[in-house]
Design an enzyme around this catalytic site. Sequence first.
Site, PDB file in Angstrom:
ATOM      1  N   ASP A 102       0.853  -1.179   0.000  1.00  0.00           N
ATOM      2  CA  ASP A 102       0.000   0.000   0.000  1.00  0.00           C
ATOM      3  C   ASP A 102       0.895   1.237   0.000  1.00  0.00           C
ATOM      4  O   ASP A 102       1.358   1.659  -1.052  1.00  0.00           O
ATOM      5  CB  ASP A 102      -0.927  -0.106   1.218  1.00  0.00           C
ATOM      6  CG  ASP A 102      -1.988   0.951   1.269  1.00  0.00           C
ATOM      7  OD1 ASP A 102      -2.569   1.257   0.220  1.00  0.00           O
ATOM      8  OD2 ASP A 102      -2.253   1.480   2.358  1.00  0.00           O
ATOM      9  N   LYS A 130      -0.828  -1.324  -4.817  1.00  0.00           N
ATOM     10  CA  LYS A 130      -1.616  -0.118  -5.110  1.00  0.00           C
ATOM     11  C   LYS A 130      -0.642   1.002  -5.472  1.00  0.00           C
ATOM     12  O   LYS A 130      -0.210   1.756  -4.590  1.00  0.00           O
ATOM     13  CB  LYS A 130      -2.417   0.298  -3.872  1.00  0.00           C
ATOM     14  CG  LYS A 130      -3.491  -0.680  -3.438  1.00  0.00           C
ATOM     15  CD  LYS A 130      -4.256  -0.072  -2.275  1.00  0.00           C
ATOM     16  CE  LYS A 130      -5.206  -1.030  -1.639  1.00  0.00           C
ATOM     17  NZ  LYS A 130      -5.827  -0.469  -0.420  1.00  0.00           N
ATOM     18  N   PHE A 151     -10.337   0.108  -0.942  1.00  0.00           N
ATOM     19  CA  PHE A 151     -10.112  -0.779   0.193  1.00  0.00           C
ATOM     20  C   PHE A 151     -10.683  -2.145  -0.140  1.00  0.00           C
ATOM     21  O   PHE A 151     -11.872  -2.290  -0.382  1.00  0.00           O
ATOM     22  CB  PHE A 151     -10.726  -0.229   1.480  1.00  0.00           C
ATOM     23  CG  PHE A 151     -10.179  -0.931   2.688  1.00  0.00           C
ATOM     24  CD1 PHE A 151      -8.971  -0.516   3.249  1.00  0.00           C
ATOM     25  CD2 PHE A 151     -10.824  -2.030   3.231  1.00  0.00           C
ATOM     26  CE1 PHE A 151      -8.429  -1.180   4.346  1.00  0.00           C
ATOM     27  CE2 PHE A 151     -10.296  -2.707   4.325  1.00  0.00           C
ATOM     28  CZ  PHE A 151      -9.093  -2.269   4.881  1.00  0.00           C
ATOM     29  N   VAL A 152      -9.814  -3.146  -0.185  1.00  0.00           N
ATOM     30  CA  VAL A 152     -10.237  -4.482  -0.608  1.00  0.00           C
ATOM     31  C   VAL A 152     -10.161  -5.487   0.538  1.00  0.00           C
ATOM     32  O   VAL A 152      -9.385  -5.320   1.480  1.00  0.00           O
ATOM     33  CB  VAL A 152      -9.411  -4.976  -1.827  1.00  0.00           C
ATOM     34  CG1 VAL A 152      -9.714  -4.139  -3.051  1.00  0.00           C
ATOM     35  CG2 VAL A 152      -7.916  -4.966  -1.526  1.00  0.00           C
ATOM     36  N   ARG A 164     -11.105 -12.328   5.948  1.00  0.00           N
ATOM     37  CA  ARG A 164      -9.864 -12.913   5.420  1.00  0.00           C
ATOM     38  C   ARG A 164     -10.124 -14.229   4.692  1.00  0.00           C
ATOM     39  O   ARG A 164      -9.348 -14.664   3.856  1.00  0.00           O
ATOM     40  CB  ARG A 164      -8.863 -13.174   6.558  1.00  0.00           C
ATOM     41  CG  ARG A 164      -8.338 -11.917   7.246  1.00  0.00           C
ATOM     42  CD  ARG A 164      -7.135 -12.272   8.114  1.00  0.00           C
ATOM     43  NE  ARG A 164      -6.795 -11.249   9.098  1.00  0.00           N
ATOM     44  CZ  ARG A 164      -5.976 -10.232   8.871  1.00  0.00           C
ATOM     45  NH1 ARG A 164      -5.430 -10.068   7.677  1.00  0.00           N
ATOM     46  NH2 ARG A 164      -5.694  -9.364   9.830  1.00  0.00           N
TER      47      ARG A 164
HETATM   48  P1  IMP Z   1       1.738  -0.324   4.012  1.00  0.00           P
HETATM   49  O1  IMP Z   1       2.162  -0.821   2.643  1.00  0.00           O
HETATM   50  O2  IMP Z   1       2.861  -0.233   5.004  1.00  0.00           O
HETATM   51  O3  IMP Z   1       0.964   0.953   3.904  1.00  0.00           O
HETATM   52  O4  IMP Z   1       0.751  -1.322   4.701  1.00  0.00           O
HETATM   53  C1  IMP Z   1       0.300  -2.444   4.126  1.00  0.00           C
HETATM   54  C2  IMP Z   1      -0.670  -3.064   5.103  1.00  0.00           C
HETATM   55  O5  IMP Z   1      -1.854  -2.257   5.213  1.00  0.00           O
HETATM   56  C3  IMP Z   1      -1.124  -4.400   4.600  1.00  0.00           C
HETATM   57  O6  IMP Z   1      -0.322  -5.452   5.073  1.00  0.00           O
HETATM   58  C4  IMP Z   1      -2.551  -4.474   5.112  1.00  0.00           C
HETATM   59  O7  IMP Z   1      -2.571  -4.997   6.411  1.00  0.00           O
HETATM   60  C5  IMP Z   1      -3.013  -3.044   5.172  1.00  0.00           C
HETATM   61  N1  IMP Z   1      -3.841  -2.676   3.991  1.00  0.00           N
HETATM   62  C6  IMP Z   1      -3.524  -1.787   3.031  1.00  0.00           C
HETATM   63  N2  IMP Z   1      -4.482  -1.697   2.090  1.00  0.00           N
HETATM   64  C7  IMP Z   1      -5.436  -2.584   2.460  1.00  0.00           C
HETATM   65  C8  IMP Z   1      -6.711  -2.967   1.870  1.00  0.00           C
HETATM   66  O8  IMP Z   1      -7.153  -2.496   0.816  1.00  0.00           O
HETATM   67  N3  IMP Z   1      -7.411  -3.910   2.559  1.00  0.00           N
HETATM   68  C9  IMP Z   1      -6.970  -4.474   3.715  1.00  0.00           C
HETATM   69  N4  IMP Z   1      -5.795  -4.147   4.279  1.00  0.00           N
HETATM   70  C10 IMP Z   1      -5.030  -3.206   3.668  1.00  0.00           C
END
Ligand code: IMP
Length: 178
Positions: A102, A130, A151-152, A164
Amino acid sequence: MHPDVKEILLDEKQIADRVAELGAEISKDYAGEEVIVVCVLNGAMPFTCDLMRKMDGHIVMDSIIASSYGSGTVSSGEVKIKKEMKQNVTDRNVLLVDDVFDSGLTMSLLVKNLQDRGAKSVKSCVFLNKPARRKVDYDPDYIGYDIPDAFVIGYGLDYDERYRELPYVGVIKPEAIK
Ligand code: IMP
Ligand code: MG
């Protein structure tokens, strides 16, 4: 379809087909080498299980629980390890597997953490990416699918620890978000 899902983004066949391709590609890249496949819990659990069964070679399984915090940049961010791995990674190949990339903060910090422990190589594999949300100067080595900024849920991804178990990836209905 689950009543809290607005739309299915990736169905079971699309998931299985791409996971098989990734498994083959990753196995080829590590041919003749041991690799520690690290499931970033909990989200990556279904993906890691499926992926490993499409890989061959010398695979050792492990898992980690991590969360990131900080000001949103790699330099100032910190990763907190909530459940440590079992394997010693010194001089060994590590493949980190997560559900979604993300902002990228968690994965990029985990990669750095394992490099600092003296791993021989540290690569990352994420099922979903993303691109619109990227906050770090790091790209995963293997990506299942690029998806839009929504948000998926499903295939390991949760909202408030639910959904999950869904075998597909879907967009959550706004009314299901509290
Ligand atoms: P980041 O890349 O550090 O921002 O965080 C990634 C984490 O955010 C993932 O491991 C998920 O736990 C959570 N996350 C990000 N986008 C989503 C989504 O669309 N659905 C569910 N969890 C998400
Ligand atoms: Mg997660």
